[in-house]
Design a protein around this motif. Structure first.
Motif, PDB file in Angstrom:
ATOM      1  N   ASP A 135      27.642  20.515  18.047  1.00  0.00           N
ATOM      2  CA  ASP A 135      28.199  19.195  18.937  1.00  0.00           C
ATOM      3  C   ASP A 135      29.726  19.583  19.041  1.00  0.00           C
ATOM      4  O   ASP A 135      30.026  19.179  20.011  1.00  0.00           O
ATOM      5  CB  ASP A 135      27.842  17.917  17.697  1.00  0.00           C
ATOM      6  CG  ASP A 135      28.478  16.776  18.215  1.00  0.00           C
ATOM      7  OD1 ASP A 135      27.751  16.090  19.038  1.00  0.00           O
ATOM      8  OD2 ASP A 135      30.015  16.403  18.067  1.00  0.00           O
TER       9      ASP A 135
ATOM     10  N   ARG B 230      31.367  11.486  10.545  1.00  0.00           N
ATOM     11  CA  ARG B 230      31.132  12.683   9.525  1.00  0.00           C
ATOM     12  C   ARG B 230      31.991  12.835   8.523  1.00  0.00           C
ATOM     13  O   ARG B 230      31.768  13.132   7.361  1.00  0.00           O
ATOM     14  CB  ARG B 230      31.481  14.106  10.503  1.00  0.00           C
ATOM     15  CG  ARG B 230      30.234  14.325  11.690  1.00  0.00           C
ATOM     16  CD  ARG B 230      30.779  15.691  12.140  1.00  0.00           C
ATOM     17  NE  ARG B 230      30.464  15.795  13.538  1.00  0.00           N
ATOM     18  CZ  ARG B 230      31.062  16.675  14.327  1.00  0.00           C
ATOM     19  NH1 ARG B 230      31.762  17.617  13.629  1.00  0.00           N
ATOM     20  NH2 ARG B 230      30.764  16.822  15.341  1.00  0.00           N
TER      21      ARG B 230
ATOM     22  N   HIS C  38      26.268  19.670  13.350  1.00  0.00           N
ATOM     23  CA  HIS C  38      27.827  19.380  13.484  1.00  0.00           C
ATOM     24  C   HIS C  38      28.504  20.758  14.319  1.00  0.00           C
ATOM     25  O   HIS C  38      29.439  20.378  15.161  1.00  0.00           O
ATOM     26  CB  HIS C  38      28.600  19.124  12.339  1.00  0.00           C
ATOM     27  CG  HIS C  38      27.711  17.845  11.825  1.00  0.00           C
ATOM     28  ND1 HIS C  38      27.279  16.925  12.477  1.00  0.00           N
ATOM     29  CD2 HIS C  38      27.533  17.528  10.362  1.00  0.00           C
ATOM     30  CE1 HIS C  38      26.619  16.096  11.591  1.00  0.00           C
ATOM     31  NE2 HIS C  38      26.909  16.201  10.424  1.00  0.00           N
TER      32      HIS C  38
ATOM     33  N   SER D 219      34.531   8.536  21.942  1.00  0.00           N
ATOM     34  CA  SER D 219      33.230   8.795  21.077  1.00  0.00           C
ATOM     35  C   SER D 219      33.634   9.954  20.222  1.00  0.00           C
ATOM     36  O   SER D 219      32.646   9.830  19.207  1.00  0.00           O
ATOM     37  CB  SER D 219      32.105   8.796  22.270  1.00  0.00           C
ATOM     38  OG  SER D 219      32.148  10.251  22.677  1.00  0.00           O
TER      39      SER D 219
ATOM     40  N   GLU E   2      32.567   9.860  16.125  1.00  0.00           N
ATOM     41  CA  GLU E   2      31.599  10.650  15.577  1.00  0.00           C
ATOM     42  C   GLU E   2      32.455  11.386  14.281  1.00  0.00           C
ATOM     43  O   GLU E   2      31.688  11.800  13.379  1.00  0.00           O
ATOM     44  CB  GLU E   2      31.460  11.811  16.639  1.00  0.00           C
ATOM     45  CG  GLU E   2      30.620  13.142  16.107  1.00  0.00           C
ATOM     46  CD  GLU E   2      29.298  13.031  15.795  1.00  0.00           C
ATOM     47  OE1 GLU E   2      28.747  11.947  15.888  1.00  0.00           O
ATOM     48  OE2 GLU E   2      28.935  13.800  14.959  1.00  0.00           O
TER      49      GLU E   2
END
Lengths: 148, 141
Positions: B115, B45, B112, B37, B41
């Motif tokens: 995250d 991006r 971001h 995952s 991601e």
């Protein structure tokens, strides 16, 4: 001494003139200083650090887990105070009595709320302050994760 | 801003490459799925950055022909260490965008950064590395 009292007198005269609306000296009263936009972040950092201190006193077996998080908040407070030009209240773990209120669940909630404040502060910040507010927001999010 | 966007693109590309290597050395189902995952991601991006750079009609910094890992990855421990390392690197790249963006674009960069910082914390917990957090995620040095 004389100079001081003369200055005081002049000041008082100017003040009464302004109050009377004569406008001879046309001097605006000093506005109360606006609190710095980052002040809420500083207040939260200190409050959170104190909450961790209380939780550690109440549950010493959580010390290893919670101490680094409290230290992060103190590092934020130090950096924010430097940027704002504020003086931090004298350090040292808060001596307040432990309460049953500070559990990892309530700390986690407090971190999530504080993260939101920091996100808003980052969004509104001038460029030179955006990175600091952003790192604090991200750090608070990692705390919420670490408390899972 | 294009310089910071190019740096973020390079960091995301490096992360995608790293997760390819990391995945090989993980076995536990939850660790493999976390790596997968994260990889997705970072790819999303990367694609968004390519579009943004294209929109600004700026040419991205030339990509290095081959990625070099910061250290040798031979087992689960070194794979987890690399995962922490790349997330920290990506966080640094997005943090650099905060000062050169505003409004929603800044909020995106912050999300971001956040995250990646949270992912790094999770990897540290899985690797049993302490402390789990950094005071200033994304701050270089």
């Amino acid at each position: 001494m004389l100079t001081t009292s003369r200055r005081f007198l002049l000041g008082a005269l100017a003040g009464s003139a302004a109050l009377a609306g004569c406008g001879i000296l046309d001097r605006e009263p000093e506005p109360a200083p606006q609190p710095d936009a980052l002040q809420p972040l500083l207040d939260e950092a200190l409050t959170l650090a104190a909450s961790y201190d209380r939780a550690i006193v109440a549950q010493p077996d959580l010390a290893a887990r919670l101490t680094p998080l409290a230290e992060d908040h103190r590092a934020h407070a130090t950096e924010l105070a430097r940027v704002i030009g504020a003086t931090l209240p004298s350090a040292g773990p808060s001596a307040s009595a432990p309460t049953a209120g500070d559990t990892t669940a309530t700390l986690r909630k407090a971190e999530q709320a504080a993260q939101k404040t920091a996100v808003a502060a980052c969004k509104a910040a001038p460029p030179e302050r955006a990175a600091l507010a952003g790192s604090i927001a991200a750090c608070r999010a990692t705390h919420a994760e670490a408390l899972r | 801003m294009t310089e910071q966007l190019a740096a973020a693109l390079a960091a995301e590309e490096a992360a995608i490459y790293a997760y390819g290597v990391i995945g090989v050395h993980l076995e536990a189902k939850d660790e493999v799925s976390r790596a997968r995952s994260a990889d997705l991601e970072h790819r999303a991006r990367r694609d968004a950055l390519v579009d943004r750079i294209d929109e600004l009609k700026a040419s991205a910094a030339p990509q290095p022909a081959a990625y070099r890992l910061p250290f040798e990855v031979t087992d689960r421990d070194s794979a987890l260490k690399l995962a922490v390392h790349v997330e920290d690197g990506v966080a640094q790249a997005w943090r650099a965008l905060l000062a050169v963006t505003e409004g929603d674009e800044r909020v995106d960069a912050l999300s971001h950064l956040t995250d990646s910082a949270v992912r790094a914390t999770r990897w540290r917990r899985i690797a049993e590395v302490t402390p789990l957090t950094m005071s200033f995620p994304g701050r270089p040095g």
